[in-house]
Design a protein around this motif. Structure first.
Motif, PDB file in Angstrom:
ATOM      1  N   UNK A  81       7.599   7.653  14.088  1.00  0.00           N
ATOM      2  CA  UNK A  81       8.432   8.784  13.676  1.00  0.00           C
ATOM      3  C   UNK A  81       7.613  10.013  13.302  1.00  0.00           C
ATOM      4  N   UNK A  82       6.288   9.857  13.205  1.00  0.00           N
ATOM      5  CA  UNK A  82       5.423  10.936  12.745  1.00  0.00           C
ATOM      6  C   UNK A  82       5.173  10.897  11.255  1.00  0.00           C
ATOM      7  N   UNK A  83       5.878  10.039  10.528  1.00  0.00           N
ATOM      8  CA  UNK A  83       5.652   9.879   9.087  1.00  0.00           C
ATOM      9  C   UNK A  83       4.329   9.150   8.862  1.00  0.00           C
ATOM     10  N   UNK A  84       3.725   9.374   7.695  1.00  0.00           N
ATOM     11  CA  UNK A  84       2.431   8.778   7.432  1.00  0.00           C
ATOM     12  C   UNK A  84       2.321   8.177   6.049  1.00  0.00           C
ATOM     13  N   UNK A  85       1.503   7.124   5.940  1.00  0.00           N
ATOM     14  CA  UNK A  85       1.219   6.486   4.653  1.00  0.00           C
ATOM     15  C   UNK A  85      -0.279   6.241   4.556  1.00  0.00           C
ATOM     16  N   UNK A  86      -0.835   6.486   3.392  1.00  0.00           N
ATOM     17  CA  UNK A  86      -2.258   6.230   3.174  1.00  0.00           C
ATOM     18  C   UNK A  86      -2.572   4.780   3.512  1.00  0.00           C
ATOM     19  N   UNK A  87      -3.613   4.567   4.323  1.00  0.00           N
ATOM     20  CA  UNK A  87      -3.874   3.206   4.808  1.00  0.00           C
ATOM     21  C   UNK A  87      -4.233   2.262   3.668  1.00  0.00           C
ATOM     22  N   UNK A  88      -4.956   2.742   2.672  1.00  0.00           N
ATOM     23  CA  UNK A  88      -5.370   1.883   1.562  1.00  0.00           C
ATOM     24  C   UNK A  88      -4.167   1.481   0.704  1.00  0.00           C
ATOM     25  N   UNK A  89      -3.283   2.458   0.429  1.00  0.00           N
ATOM     26  CA  UNK A  89      -2.076   2.169  -0.337  1.00  0.00           C
ATOM     27  C   UNK A  89      -1.151   1.232   0.429  1.00  0.00           C
ATOM     28  N   UNK A  90      -1.053   1.436   1.735  1.00  0.00           N
ATOM     29  CA  UNK A  90      -0.208   0.575   2.558  1.00  0.00           C
ATOM     30  C   UNK A  90      -0.734  -0.852   2.564  1.00  0.00           C
ATOM     31  N   UNK A  91      -2.025  -1.010   2.655  1.00  0.00           N
ATOM     32  CA  UNK A  91      -2.621  -2.358   2.646  1.00  0.00           C
ATOM     33  C   UNK A  91      -2.304  -3.077   1.348  1.00  0.00           C
ATOM     34  N   UNK A  92      -2.420  -2.371   0.225  1.00  0.00           N
ATOM     35  CA  UNK A  92      -2.117  -2.988  -1.056  1.00  0.00           C
ATOM     36  C   UNK A  92      -0.649  -3.341  -1.180  1.00  0.00           C
ATOM     37  N   UNK A  93       0.227  -2.475  -0.675  1.00  0.00           N
ATOM     38  CA  UNK A  93       1.668  -2.714  -0.782  1.00  0.00           C
ATOM     39  C   UNK A  93       2.113  -3.876   0.086  1.00  0.00           C
ATOM     40  N   UNK A  94       1.510  -4.021   1.268  1.00  0.00           N
ATOM     41  CA  UNK A  94       1.902  -5.109   2.164  1.00  0.00           C
ATOM     42  C   UNK A  94       1.515  -6.474   1.606  1.00  0.00           C
ATOM     43  N   UNK A  95       0.551  -6.478   0.691  1.00  0.00           N
ATOM     44  CA  UNK A  95       0.118  -7.748   0.100  1.00  0.00           C
ATOM     45  C   UNK A  95       1.087  -8.247  -0.964  1.00  0.00           C
ATOM     46  N   UNK A  96       2.024  -7.388  -1.382  1.00  0.00           N
ATOM     47  CA  UNK A  96       2.972  -7.763  -2.433  1.00  0.00           C
ATOM     48  C   UNK A  96       4.403  -7.577  -1.920  1.00  0.00           C
ATOM     49  N   UNK A  97       5.186  -8.646  -1.854  1.00  0.00           N
ATOM     50  CA  UNK A  97       6.565  -8.528  -1.378  1.00  0.00           C
ATOM     51  C   UNK A  97       7.344  -7.474  -2.153  1.00  0.00           C
ATOM     52  N   UNK A  98       8.096  -6.681  -1.429  1.00  0.00           N
ATOM     53  CA  UNK A  98       8.974  -5.638  -1.989  1.00  0.00           C
ATOM     54  C   UNK A  98       8.233  -4.446  -2.577  1.00  0.00           C
ATOM     55  N   UNK A  99       6.908  -4.384  -2.428  1.00  0.00           N
ATOM     56  CA  UNK A  99       6.169  -3.237  -2.952  1.00  0.00           C
ATOM     57  C   UNK A  99       6.437  -1.993  -2.117  1.00  0.00           C
ATOM     58  N   UNK A 100       6.378  -0.842  -2.777  1.00  0.00           N
ATOM     59  CA  UNK A 100       6.647   0.414  -2.092  1.00  0.00           C
ATOM     60  C   UNK A 100       5.350   1.185  -1.840  1.00  0.00           C
TER      61      UNK A 100
END
Length: 225
Positions: A187-206
């Motif tokens: 979609x062209x939206x972006x998320x910081x890769x480090x923050x995304x990695x941390x969030x994916x490690x925790x269910x329901x994290x944003x």
């Protein structure tokens, strides 16, 4: 051209004839002096691009919000400008990581080359922004000894994302400089890769997701669904 076709981090060239008039109309030269003012005045004449950024609430939607960073020795000021679409002459190709590696300082080259290798391994085409981009484009000194390496990773699918993020974390840890940047969705939206990695490690994290229209917290695990 309509401004809705542009995404964050796009590089645009502006008509030199309209450039100074626009700067004067917005008062962008008022806080500059000497060398910094001459650099900004001649920016478009030299064929240098500006970078698309997200606007703020209340901004004129008919104009394109762009940015222009000055080198650290001139104050590291970031100018926020608005370009009428009619004054855009071209979209400039993104600087690939492989190309940036060839012009990177010697101490950063192995790390940038390794990032290019990660891109090849996953069939991705990462691009460069931040200090390394502007130093490459302008020939001026933007990189400092501790400057981040800022990269954009277009990742349209969830497949292999965890492995990619782990590889980026390993490269970041190996140094010598901090590896920063974003995973860019289809979609062209972006998320910081480090923050995304941390969030994916925790269910329901944003994770904070940025777009041309603003930023919002969204469930990391639902970004690719």
């Amino acid at each position: 051209m309509s401004n809705h076709i542009y995404r964050r981090h796009d590089l645009l060239r502006v008509e030199p004839e309209a450039w100074r008039e626009m700067l004067l109309a917005t008062g962008s030269l008022d806080r500059l002096g000497g060398e910094a003012q001459r650099l900004v005045e001649g920016w478009a004449e030299r064929g240098l691009p500006v970078i698309v950024r997200r606007g703020a609430a209340g901004d004129d939607d008919s104009a394109i919000a762009v940015g222009l960073p000055l080198p650290p020795r001139l104050g590291k000021l970031r100018l926020g400008l608005f370009i009428p679409p009619a004054h855009v002459t071209a979209r400039v190709a993104a600087l690939s990581v492989a190309e940036a590696a060839r012009s990177a300082p010697a101490h950063l080259r192995p790390q940038v080359e390794a990032a290019a290798g990660i891109g090849r391994r996953f069939g991705l085409q990462p691009a460069v922004f931040g200090a390394l981009l502007w130093q490459h484009l302008t020939g001026l000194v933007y990189l400092q000894p501790d400057s981040d390496i800022d990269l954009i990773w277009p990742v349209p699918r969830r497949e292999s994302l965890d492995e990619l993020l782990d590889d980026l974390a390993e490269l970041d840890e190996a140094g010598p400089n901090r590896l920063d940047g974003e995973i860019i969705l289809s979609t062209g939206e972006g998320a910081n890769w480090r923050e995304l990695r941390g969030a994916l490690a925790c269910p329901s994290s944003t994770v904070l997701v940025k777009s041309m229209h603003g930023a919002e917290l969204r469930c990391a695990r639902h970004l690719f669904t």
